[in-house]
Write a protein that holds these residues in place. Structure first.
Motif, PDB file in Angstrom:
ATOM      1  N   PRO A 165      46.548  65.597  47.743  1.00 28.66           N
ATOM      2  CA  PRO A 165      46.659  64.473  48.680  1.00 28.66           C
ATOM      3  C   PRO A 165      46.646  63.127  47.965  1.00 28.66           C
ATOM      4  O   PRO A 165      45.968  62.966  46.944  1.00 28.66           O
ATOM      5  CB  PRO A 165      45.410  64.625  49.572  1.00 28.66           C
ATOM      6  N   CYS A 166      47.390  62.170  48.490  1.00 26.70           N
ATOM      7  CA  CYS A 166      47.439  60.827  47.895  1.00 26.70           C
ATOM      8  C   CYS A 166      46.132  60.089  48.159  1.00 26.70           C
ATOM      9  O   CYS A 166      45.566  60.176  49.250  1.00 26.70           O
ATOM     10  CB  CYS A 166      48.614  60.043  48.471  1.00 26.70           C
ATOM     11  N   GLU A 167      45.681  59.342  47.178  1.00 36.32           N
ATOM     12  CA  GLU A 167      44.370  58.709  47.240  1.00 36.32           C
ATOM     13  C   GLU A 167      44.350  57.478  48.139  1.00 36.32           C
ATOM     14  O   GLU A 167      43.382  57.244  48.867  1.00 36.32           O
ATOM     15  CB  GLU A 167      43.917  58.315  45.833  1.00 36.32           C
ATOM     16  N   ILE A 168      45.398  56.663  48.117  1.00 40.90           N
ATOM     17  CA  ILE A 168      45.398  55.418  48.895  1.00 40.90           C
ATOM     18  C   ILE A 168      46.035  55.620  50.257  1.00 40.90           C
ATOM     19  O   ILE A 168      45.511  55.190  51.283  1.00 40.90           O
ATOM     20  CB  ILE A 168      46.093  54.286  48.114  1.00 40.90           C
ATOM     21  N   GLY A 169      47.191  56.262  50.328  1.00 41.86           N
ATOM     22  CA  GLY A 169      47.749  56.673  51.607  1.00 41.86           C
ATOM     23  C   GLY A 169      48.710  55.717  52.264  1.00 41.86           C
ATOM     24  O   GLY A 169      49.378  56.089  53.229  1.00 41.86           O
ATOM     25  N   VAL A 170      48.803  54.467  51.823  1.00 42.21           N
ATOM     26  CA  VAL A 170      49.842  53.545  52.288  1.00 42.21           C
ATOM     27  C   VAL A 170      50.585  53.020  51.062  1.00 42.21           C
ATOM     28  O   VAL A 170      50.044  53.022  49.950  1.00 42.21           O
ATOM     29  CB  VAL A 170      49.287  52.369  53.118  1.00 42.21           C
ATOM     30  N   GLU A 171      51.806  52.562  51.281  1.00 36.34           N
ATOM     31  CA  GLU A 171      52.670  52.191  50.180  1.00 36.34           C
ATOM     32  C   GLU A 171      52.150  50.984  49.401  1.00 36.34           C
ATOM     33  O   GLU A 171      51.210  50.323  49.808  1.00 36.34           O
ATOM     34  CB  GLU A 171      54.082  51.899  50.701  1.00 36.34           C
ATOM     35  N   SER A 172      52.828  50.717  48.293  1.00 36.28           N
ATOM     36  CA  SER A 172      52.426  49.615  47.422  1.00 36.28           C
ATOM     37  C   SER A 172      52.677  48.262  48.076  1.00 36.28           C
ATOM     38  O   SER A 172      53.542  48.113  48.944  1.00 36.28           O
ATOM     39  CB  SER A 172      53.199  49.683  46.103  1.00 36.28           C
ATOM     40  N   THR A 173      51.920  47.284  47.650  1.00 40.01           N
ATOM     41  CA  THR A 173      52.188  45.888  47.976  1.00 40.01           C
ATOM     42  C   THR A 173      53.413  45.443  47.180  1.00 40.01           C
ATOM     43  O   THR A 173      53.537  45.769  46.004  1.00 40.01           O
ATOM     44  CB  THR A 173      50.984  45.016  47.582  1.00 40.01           C
ATOM     45  N   ILE A 174      54.322  44.710  47.824  1.00 44.33           N
ATOM     46  CA  ILE A 174      55.506  44.204  47.124  1.00 44.33           C
ATOM     47  C   ILE A 174      55.405  42.686  47.009  1.00 44.33           C
ATOM     48  O   ILE A 174      55.279  41.989  48.022  1.00 44.33           O
ATOM     49  CB  ILE A 174      56.808  44.591  47.850  1.00 44.33           C
ATOM     50  N   VAL A 175      55.456  42.195  45.774  1.00 47.97           N
ATOM     51  CA  VAL A 175      55.373  40.760  45.502  1.00 47.97           C
ATOM     52  C   VAL A 175      56.657  40.305  44.822  1.00 47.97           C
ATOM     53  O   VAL A 175      57.070  40.874  43.802  1.00 47.97           O
ATOM     54  CB  VAL A 175      54.158  40.430  44.613  1.00 47.97           C
ATOM     55  N   ASP A 176      57.285  39.301  45.398  1.00 46.33           N
ATOM     56  CA  ASP A 176      58.449  38.658  44.776  1.00 46.33           C
ATOM     57  C   ASP A 176      57.939  37.662  43.741  1.00 46.33           C
ATOM     58  O   ASP A 176      57.347  36.639  44.086  1.00 46.33           O
ATOM     59  CB  ASP A 176      59.278  37.951  45.853  1.00 46.33           C
ATOM     60  N   ALA A 177      58.145  38.006  42.466  1.00 46.46           N
ATOM     61  CA  ALA A 177      57.663  37.158  41.375  1.00 46.46           C
ATOM     62  C   ALA A 177      58.795  36.376  40.720  1.00 46.46           C
ATOM     63  O   ALA A 177      58.667  35.930  39.577  1.00 46.46           O
ATOM     64  CB  ALA A 177      56.938  38.011  40.335  1.00 46.46           C
ATOM     65  N   THR A 178      59.914  36.197  41.446  1.00 54.60           N
ATOM     66  CA  THR A 178      61.049  35.465  40.876  1.00 54.60           C
ATOM     67  C   THR A 178      60.918  33.960  41.064  1.00 54.60           C
ATOM     68  O   THR A 178      61.648  33.200  40.434  1.00 54.60           O
ATOM     69  CB  THR A 178      62.379  35.925  41.506  1.00 54.60           C
ATOM     70  N   SER A 179      60.015  33.528  41.949  1.00 53.96           N
ATOM     71  CA  SER A 179      59.842  32.106  42.220  1.00 53.96           C
ATOM     72  C   SER A 179      58.532  31.605  41.622  1.00 53.96           C
ATOM     73  O   SER A 179      57.650  32.396  41.266  1.00 53.96           O
ATOM     74  CB  SER A 179      59.853  31.846  43.730  1.00 53.96           C
ATOM     75  N   GLU A 180      58.398  30.293  41.566  1.00 51.36           N
ATOM     76  CA  GLU A 180      57.179  29.692  41.002  1.00 51.36           C
ATOM     77  C   GLU A 180      55.954  30.089  41.813  1.00 51.36           C
ATOM     78  O   GLU A 180      54.886  30.351  41.262  1.00 51.36           O
ATOM     79  CB  GLU A 180      57.330  28.173  40.973  1.00 51.36           C
ATOM     80  N   ILE A 181      56.106  30.131  43.144  1.00 49.35           N
ATOM     81  CA  ILE A 181      55.024  30.602  44.014  1.00 49.35           C
ATOM     82  C   ILE A 181      55.384  32.013  44.467  1.00 49.35           C
ATOM     83  O   ILE A 181      56.343  32.209  45.221  1.00 49.35           O
ATOM     84  CB  ILE A 181      54.846  29.683  45.230  1.00 49.35           C
ATOM     85  N   PRO A 182      54.659  33.051  44.015  1.00 50.11           N
ATOM     86  CA  PRO A 182      54.982  34.422  44.400  1.00 50.11           C
ATOM     87  C   PRO A 182      54.863  34.621  45.908  1.00 50.11           C
ATOM     88  O   PRO A 182      54.047  33.972  46.582  1.00 50.11           O
ATOM     89  CB  PRO A 182      53.941  35.250  43.648  1.00 50.11           C
ATOM     90  N   SER A 183      55.668  35.537  46.433  1.00 49.45           N
ATOM     91  CA  SER A 183      55.665  35.838  47.864  1.00 49.45           C
ATOM     92  C   SER A 183      55.198  37.263  48.105  1.00 49.45           C
ATOM     93  O   SER A 183      55.575  38.182  47.374  1.00 49.45           O
ATOM     94  CB  SER A 183      57.075  35.676  48.451  1.00 49.45           C
ATOM     95  N   ASP A 184      54.397  37.446  49.144  1.00 52.69           N
ATOM     96  CA  ASP A 184      53.959  38.774  49.575  1.00 52.69           C
ATOM     97  C   ASP A 184      55.000  39.291  50.565  1.00 52.69           C
ATOM     98  O   ASP A 184      55.054  38.854  51.714  1.00 52.69           O
ATOM     99  CB  ASP A 184      52.579  38.671  50.225  1.00 52.69           C
ATOM    100  N   LEU A 185      55.844  40.226  50.114  1.00 53.36           N
ATOM    101  CA  LEU A 185      56.929  40.734  50.953  1.00 53.36           C
ATOM    102  C   LEU A 185      56.519  41.956  51.763  1.00 53.36           C
ATOM    103  O   LEU A 185      57.136  42.251  52.779  1.00 53.36           O
ATOM    104  CB  LEU A 185      58.150  41.085  50.094  1.00 53.36           C
ATOM    105  N   ARG A 186      55.514  42.699  51.293  1.00 49.86           N
ATOM    106  CA  ARG A 186      55.008  43.848  52.049  1.00 49.86           C
ATOM    107  C   ARG A 186      53.555  44.070  51.689  1.00 49.86           C
ATOM    108  O   ARG A 186      53.236  44.329  50.535  1.00 49.86           O
ATOM    109  CB  ARG A 186      55.816  45.118  51.737  1.00 49.86           C
ATOM    110  N   PRO A 187      52.631  43.982  52.648  1.00 49.10           N
ATOM    111  CA  PRO A 187      51.237  44.289  52.330  1.00 49.10           C
ATOM    112  C   PRO A 187      51.077  45.774  52.020  1.00 49.10           C
ATOM    113  O   PRO A 187      51.781  46.616  52.571  1.00 49.10           O
ATOM    114  CB  PRO A 187      50.483  43.900  53.603  1.00 49.10           C
ATOM    115  N   GLY A 188      50.166  46.071  51.128  1.00 47.86           N
ATOM    116  CA  GLY A 188      49.983  47.465  50.745  1.00 47.86           C
ATOM    117  C   GLY A 188      48.660  47.700  50.058  1.00 47.86           C
ATOM    118  O   GLY A 188      47.648  47.069  50.377  1.00 47.86           O
ATOM    119  N   GLY A 189      48.680  48.590  49.059  1.00 45.51           N
ATOM    120  CA  GLY A 189      47.451  49.074  48.453  1.00 45.51           C
ATOM    121  C   GLY A 189      46.684  48.071  47.631  1.00 45.51           C
ATOM    122  O   GLY A 189      45.496  48.269  47.369  1.00 45.51           O
ATOM    123  N   VAL A 190      47.323  46.999  47.151  1.00 41.68           N
ATOM    124  CA  VAL A 190      46.600  45.881  46.529  1.00 41.68           C
ATOM    125  C   VAL A 190      46.471  44.790  47.582  1.00 41.68           C
ATOM    126  O   VAL A 190      47.471  44.355  48.154  1.00 41.68           O
ATOM    127  CB  VAL A 190      47.346  45.337  45.291  1.00 41.68           C
TER     128      VAL A 190
END
Length: 323
Positions: A165-190
């Motif tokens: 079984p998977c330990e966290i259970g929901v997908e990863s957090t996705i952060v757009d790091a292409t800009s000076e201020i990073p964006s949270d595109l999908r909340p997740g395990g972090v």
């Protein structure tokens, strides 16, 4: 559980252009050689995934990030050093090693290093990047055990690497790091709080993004049953009304109502721990499907820590279904 010979076999399947279901700490992924366009196409066919949805490339070490992206900004390097291996995906400018088939034509690529010993062993044995969305039909509940993958994708997968079984259970957090201020595109395990504490500034949270990433479809992570979201103090009344109207109702009973009697077809008592809730979320949805529910009544947890990721998944599960 998988063995060393299983890992070697899985690596051989990837080299031959096949599909491997692999365990991660978040959910099981449906993996293919990220540099093989034909293998990547098979992922889309197996899942019924829309051709516009890019994939996440999984790598075996933070030191390999520069092999897959055009450049590694200081912010991205800081995030990778702190949260890899782990449930954080970084969106960066695509390097030439990544085919447009994996990014679906985008000049950005999503990359992460999973925190699961079998996934890391497979990536090491394979020696390349593995493109891998969740190992389930597009839009449905994500798999957190090998049996979920076998039941839903069957022979479309050439090899299933069973890591328990998977330990966290929901997908990863996705952060757009292409800009000076990073964006949270999908909340997740972090959690957003941990990201902001490291960066020393708030993340941007765009309502829409110029970058396409997994999990943005209006209906996603959805069971067969329709999901209805209500305020916590209205869960019991809404469930009992729907049951009276002829529905086979499943209820996510929040911790504040743990001892409340409820007349419904099936009841899941939501754990008070957000980590336990996240770990069990997709299993709870599957359980209510298996018990024949056609309607699930739930409320959103407090949107902080892992509760933010859980609320995101429940909103998508309750989203409009394709007509």
């Amino acid at each position: 559980m998988a063995t060393t010979s299983d890992i070697d076999k899985a690596a051989g399947v990837l080299r031959a252009g096949g599909l491997v279901a692999l365990p991660t700490e978040t959910v099981y992924g449906l993996g293919a050689n990220a540099e093989d366009p034909a293998a990547v196409t098979r992922i889309f066919q197996a899942k019924g995934r829309p051709p516009s949805h890019p994939l996440i490339v999984h790598i075996g070490g933070a030191e390999h990030l520069g092999d897959w992206v055009e450049e590694v900004p200081a912010t991205a390097r800081l995030l990778a050093e702190r949260f890899w291996p782990g449930p954080l995906t970084l969106v960066l400018r695509r390097g030439r090693r990544v085919p447009l088939d994996a990014t679906r034509g985008l000049e950005t690529v999503a990359v992460r290093m999973p925190d699961h010993p079998l996934a890391l062993a497979l990536l090491s044995a394979f020696g390349g990047g593995v493109a891998a969305p969740s190992a389930n039909p597009f839009g449905s509940v994500s798999p957190t055990t090998a049996n979920h993958v076998r039941a839903e994708l069957g022979d479309a997968v050439d090899f299933v690497l069973d890591g328990g079984p998977c330990e966290i259970g929901v997908e990863s957090t996705i952060v757009d790091a292409t800009s000076e201020i990073p964006s949270d595109l999908r909340p997740g395990g972090v959690t957003r709080e941990d990201l902001e504490a490291l960066l020393g500034c708030p993340l941007a949270v765009p309502s829409t993004s110029r970058v396409r990433v997994p999990g943005q479809h209006p209906s996603h992570y959805a069971p067969r049953a329709r999901v209805v979201l209500v305020e916590p103090d209205k869960v019991v009344a809404e469930a009992e009304l729907a049951q009276k109207l002829g529905h086979q109702v499943g209820v996510f009973l929040p911790p504040s109502l743990a001892v409340a009697p409820v007349k419904a077809h099936a009841v899941v008592a939501v754990p008070p721990s957000m980590a336990a809730y996240a770990r069990g979320l997709y299993g709870f949805l599957r359980e209510l499907d298996q018990q024949g529910c056609d309607l699930i009544v739930a409320s959103l947890p407090a949107e902080e820590g892992l509760g933010l990721a859980i609320a995101n998944r429940l909103r998508r599960a309750a989203g409009p279904r394709p007509s």
